[in-house]
Design a protein around this motif. Structure first.
Motif, mmCIF file in Angstrom:
data_model
loop_
_atom_site.group_PDB
_atom_site.id
_atom_site.type_symbol
_atom_site.label_atom_id
_atom_site.label_comp_id
_atom_site.label_asym_id
_atom_site.label_seq_id
_atom_site.Cartn_x
_atom_site.Cartn_y
_atom_site.Cartn_z
ATOM 1 N N GLU A 587 -9.704 -3.596 1.063
ATOM 2 C CA GLU A 587 -9.048 -2.796 0.163
ATOM 3 C C GLU A 587 -9.680 -1.299 0.013
ATOM 4 O O GLU A 587 -9.092 -0.422 -0.478
ATOM 5 N N ARG A 588 -11.196 -1.357 0.323
ATOM 6 C CA ARG A 588 -11.788 -0.234 -0.126
ATOM 7 C C ARG A 588 -12.008 0.795 1.339
ATOM 8 O O ARG A 588 -12.730 1.662 1.059
ATOM 9 N N ILE A 589 -11.335 0.264 2.322
ATOM 10 C CA ILE A 589 -11.089 1.428 3.408
ATOM 11 C C ILE A 589 -10.290 2.411 3.361
ATOM 12 O O ILE A 589 -9.119 2.330 2.849
ATOM 13 N N ARG A 590 -10.814 3.681 3.230
ATOM 14 C CA ARG A 590 -10.099 4.947 2.934
ATOM 15 C C ARG A 590 -8.944 5.204 4.037
ATOM 16 O O ARG A 590 -7.790 5.738 3.847
ATOM 17 N N ASP A 591 -9.453 4.996 5.127
ATOM 18 C CA ASP A 591 -8.242 5.440 6.356
ATOM 19 C C ASP A 591 -7.279 4.415 6.216
ATOM 20 O O ASP A 591 -7.440 3.182 6.437
ATOM 21 N N ASP A 592 -5.894 5.031 6.109
ATOM 22 C CA ASP A 592 -4.841 4.016 6.155
ATOM 23 C C ASP A 592 -4.468 3.096 7.442
ATOM 24 O O ASP A 592 -4.148 2.037 7.255
ATOM 25 N N GLU A 593 -4.714 3.687 8.470
ATOM 26 C CA GLU A 593 -4.502 3.276 9.855
ATOM 27 C C GLU A 593 -5.507 2.007 9.960
ATOM 28 O O GLU A 593 -4.954 1.033 10.396
ATOM 29 N N VAL A 594 -6.665 2.277 9.605
ATOM 30 C CA VAL A 594 -7.594 1.262 9.882
ATOM 31 C C VAL A 594 -7.508 0.207 8.913
ATOM 32 O O VAL A 594 -7.784 -1.247 9.264
ATOM 33 N N ARG A 595 -7.462 0.515 7.665
ATOM 34 C CA ARG A 595 -6.983 -0.602 6.611
ATOM 35 C C ARG A 595 -5.812 -1.444 7.052
ATOM 36 O O ARG A 595 -6.059 -2.625 7.076
ATOM 37 N N LYS A 596 -4.780 -0.802 7.518
ATOM 38 C CA LYS A 596 -3.621 -1.450 7.872
ATOM 39 C C LYS A 596 -3.830 -2.760 9.056
ATOM 40 O O LYS A 596 -3.392 -3.696 8.901
ATOM 41 N N LYS A 597 -4.697 -1.975 10.274
ATOM 42 C CA LYS A 597 -4.853 -3.099 11.344
ATOM 43 C C LYS A 597 -6.073 -4.193 10.987
ATOM 44 O O LYS A 597 -6.003 -5.024 11.223
ATOM 45 N N ALA A 598 -6.908 -3.641 9.911
ATOM 46 C CA ALA A 598 -7.934 -4.559 9.668
ATOM 47 C C ALA A 598 -7.451 -5.597 8.698
ATOM 48 O O ALA A 598 -7.814 -7.008 8.826
ATOM 49 N N LEU A 599 -6.312 -5.141 8.105
ATOM 50 C CA LEU A 599 -5.932 -6.182 7.324
ATOM 51 C C LEU A 599 -5.042 -7.293 8.020
ATOM 52 O O LEU A 599 -4.676 -8.460 7.601
ATOM 53 N N ILE A 600 -4.252 -6.842 9.138
ATOM 54 C CA ILE A 600 -3.633 -7.727 9.797
ATOM 55 C C ILE A 600 -4.618 -8.730 10.525
ATOM 56 O O ILE A 600 -4.247 -10.015 10.436
ATOM 57 N N PHE A 601 -5.742 -8.549 10.760
ATOM 58 C CA PHE A 601 -6.845 -9.451 11.410
ATOM 59 C C PHE A 601 -7.072 -10.622 10.156
ATOM 60 O O PHE A 601 -7.308 -11.641 10.292
ATOM 61 N N VAL A 602 -7.085 -9.848 8.956
ATOM 62 C CA VAL A 602 -7.865 -10.525 7.792
ATOM 63 C C VAL A 602 -6.764 -11.673 7.409
ATOM 64 O O VAL A 602 -7.099 -12.657 7.141
ATOM 65 N N LYS A 603 -5.438 -11.214 7.570
ATOM 66 C CA LYS A 603 -4.562 -12.135 7.127
ATOM 67 C C LYS A 603 -4.387 -13.201 8.214
ATOM 68 O O LYS A 603 -4.319 -14.431 7.599
ATOM 69 N N GLU A 604 -4.353 -13.056 9.292
ATOM 70 C CA GLU A 604 -4.130 -14.057 10.476
ATOM 71 C C GLU A 604 -5.494 -14.825 10.179
ATOM 72 O O GLU A 604 -5.215 -16.111 10.683
ATOM 73 N N PHE A 605 -6.596 -14.464 10.221
ATOM 74 C CA PHE A 605 -8.082 -15.184 10.007
ATOM 75 C C PHE A 605 -7.529 -16.162 8.924
ATOM 76 O O PHE A 605 -8.086 -17.438 9.239
ATOM 77 N N GLU A 606 -7.487 -15.690 7.694
ATOM 78 C CA GLU A 606 -7.280 -16.420 6.971
ATOM 79 C C GLU A 606 -6.385 -17.607 6.628
ATOM 80 O O GLU A 606 -6.539 -18.848 6.390
#
Length: 634
Positions: A587-606
């Motif tokens: 949530e504290r990642i400023r770059d929208d593109e990086v935050r979006k792709k990181a969130l994809i991994f986090v959701k799949e992992f969780e």
């Protein structure tokens, strides 16, 4: 508030500087200057918080320094080149932009520097350096652990005091173990790994070669050369005591050499004085004692015919021994090699020959008196601007008319030999200083001295042609607050040295015998245990390596994914804090593109992790592809 980062950096620089102080007297001046320059430059780099020199370039420099070491190191000079190399590597580490491993490397190199200094000599300063390095390194590592998790972390003063108090408990708990090591580890009159000490250079100058003017730099050094404790009060002035080192008998006009002679001198003991001597490293084999030494109790020492004592090897560490001397004894001999003791250098200036003829008396004793009186009354003692050139004796006698003890002794010997009188040069010390606090005598390097022995009627008689030596060298240091402070510190160091040297292998074996029956009650089985002990230690070490390998090799897929994710995000400039949740972090990642792709991994992992679903190889690869897909657009 106290910022942890600032404390870590200050402690790191202090630790490195202490490592430097431990070895600076042994390393070359150029290496010290380079290290200090790198240290100052490192402070500049850290204050500006930027990488001035790329790490790859600094690594290449470090590699070059290490390669250079292999060309410098030799069996005769091992320790000093290694210390100089470590010092340069430490300086380079200060210039780098520092991560956790860089700080740890600074602490490690500093400890190695201190340990290396102990291979050359251990004195009171080593104890102070050790204590500071021990406590400060423990504190630095604890604070570094906090700093590596949060670089902006700060503590209020009360919390910081508690951390210091808690970290100090760790070294204090180690004190009993250190004391146990002191009892258990063997100490002999030479270090166990004595070949390491070959890099240490002696300062006394007692060798088979003494060049005119060579002792002058020694006579300006305050460092203690030896300490002497005697069994009774002396009824003579300590300033006039002569300490015998080496006898030199061949003169080439500039240098005195020692040539072996086949003779058997002897003395009649009338007034023996027992001495307990602690001799500092000299780098030479000669063992010193009051003149005339009739016996030296030290294993490996042999006596030459002219009462010069030589150790079995060069002395590169502090040694302790006892000696018996007779201060009033006369060295007698039934036969000498007159050629050796009347040998003359080539091309003696005619004015020197004329002076020798002018000073010739009606007999040997009168000639000696004439020469000694003439030199004492006509020339001035000094340590500066000494005569030089191809004929230093001529310059001393007829041009400069001033010099130190070597010029007076050499001139006297040459003038006497020109009159066919056998004479030899003796190098040692004259005078000693009483330390009433510790009840012993100090002999500094600055008391280094040379005199002559003349062969008269079957006896070698000592003569000292140097005027005002005691007044010039010794008299200037009497009294004063600084002198008293120096004696107090030396008394403490003397007690410290004795506590180490006295507690030798014999004491340890005695203690071991007293406790062996209590600890090892199995008798004969003890030998079998000792036989298998090395194999057990090898198995333990191998087991540790196997454990580490298995631990790394068999990390779960979940652990590997989180490590890969954290590393990838750190490369992109986002460092995850300790105990920070994955979603909270993204949530504290400023770059929208990086935050979006990181969130994809986090959701799949969780989704997998929190449903207790086991991650197999295929799912691992799928989640890994999400991590690899995280990047900055463009």
């Amino acid at each position: 508030m106290i910022k942890v980062k600032n404390v870590v950096y200050v402690l790191s620089y202090l630790i490195g500087f202490i490592g430097f102080l431990a070895v600076f007297r042994f390393v070359g001046g150029l290496y010290s200057a380079v290290f200090l320059s790198l240290l100052i430059f490192g402070i500049f780099v850290d204050r500006n918080e930027r990488e001035v020199i790329p790490r790859i370039f600094l690594n290449l420099i470090s590699l070059t320094v290490v390669i250079f070491l292999f060309f410098r190191v030799s069996e005769e000079d091992l320790v000093v080149p290694v210390l100089e190399t470590l010092l340069l590597l430490l300086g380079i580490k200060f210039v780098e932009k520092k991560e956790f491993r860089d700080f740890m490397q600074i602490y490690t190199i500093s400890v190695f520097l201190l340990a290396g200094s102990a291979l050359l000599t251990i004195d009171l300063s080593f104890m102070f350096f050790f204590i500071f390095l021990f406590f400060s390194t423990v504190l630095a590592i604890i604070l570094l652990t906090y700093y590596s998790q949060d670089r902006d972390l700060s503590f209020d003063k009360d919390v910081f005091k508690k951390i210091i108090k808690g970290s100090s408990a760790i070294p204090l708990m180690a004190v009993p173990f250190t004391a146990l090591l002191f009892v258990v580890l063997p100490r002999t009159e030479q270090p166990v790994f004595s070949f390491f000490n070959l890099g240490s250079q002696g300062k006394t100058g007692f060798s088979d070669i003494v060049e005119l003017g060579d002792v002058s730099h020694i006579q300006e050094v305050e460092t203690v050369a030896m300490r002497i404790k005697i069994n009774r009060k002396m009824d003579i002035n300590p300033e006039n005591v002569y300490i015998r080192g080496v006898v030199l008998n061949f003169f080439d006009g500039k240098r005195w050499l020692r040539k072996n002679v086949d003779e058997n001198d002897y003395v009649e003991i009338k007034n023996p004085v027992l001495q307990e001597i602690i001799l500092e490293p000299t780098g030479r084999r000669y063992v010193l004692a009051f003149d005339t030494p009739v016996k030296i109790n030290l294993r490996g020492v042999q006596k030459d015919g002219d009462y010069v004592y030589r150790y079995r090897k060069n002395i590169y560490s502090r040694i302790k021994y006892t000696a018996v001397s007779d201060l009033n004894a006369t060295i007698r001999t039934d036969h000498i090699d007159s050629y050796i003791y009347t040998q003359l250098p080539k091309d003696i200036h005619q004015e020197v020959r004329n002076l020798a003829q002018k000073l010739k008396g009606e007999d040997t004793k009168k000639t000696v008196d004439n020469v000694i009186t003439y030199l004492r009354n006509s020339y001035r003692y000094t340590l500066t601007n000494l005569p030089a050139g191809n004929d230093p004796v001529y310059r001393f006698l007829f041009v400069d008319k001033k010099g130190n003890c070597e010029y007076f002794a050499s001139s006297a010997a040459l003038l006497l030999r020109l009159n066919k009188i056998p004479v030899r040069l003796v190098a040692g010390y004259r005078g000693m200083r009483y330390n009433e606090i510790g009840d012993y005598y100090i002999v500094p390097y600055k008391y280094a001295h040379t005199w002559i022995e003349v062969y008269i009627n079957g006896e070698w008689v000592r003569f000292d042609p140097t005027p005002s030596f005691s007044a010039y060298v010794i008299g200037k240091e009497k009294g004063g607050l600084s002198e008293k402070i120096r004696l107090i510190f030396d008394a403490v160091e003397y007690a410290y040295i004795n506590s180490i040297i006295n507690y030798d292998i014999k004491n340890q074996l005695s203690l071991l015998r007293k406790t062996e029956g209590f600890v090892f009650s199995f008798g004969k089985d003890l030998k079998k245990v000792k036989e298998f002990l090395p194999y057990v230690l090898v198995l333990i070490v191998l087991g540790m390596f196997v454990f580490l390998f298995v631990k790394i090799r068999f990390e779960s897929y979940e652990e590997r994914l989180i490590k890969r994710f954290n590393k990838k995000m750190e490369k992109l400039g986002y460092k995850r804090k300790e105990n920070e949740g994955l979603e909270e972090f993204t949530e504290r990642i400023r770059d929208d593109e990086v935050r979006k792709k990181a969130l994809i991994f986090v959701k799949e992992f969780e989704r997998v992790y929190y449903t207790d679903k086991k991650i197999d190889k295929n799912l691992y690869k799928e989640l890994l592809s999400h991590i690899d897909n995280i990047n900055i657009k463009g």
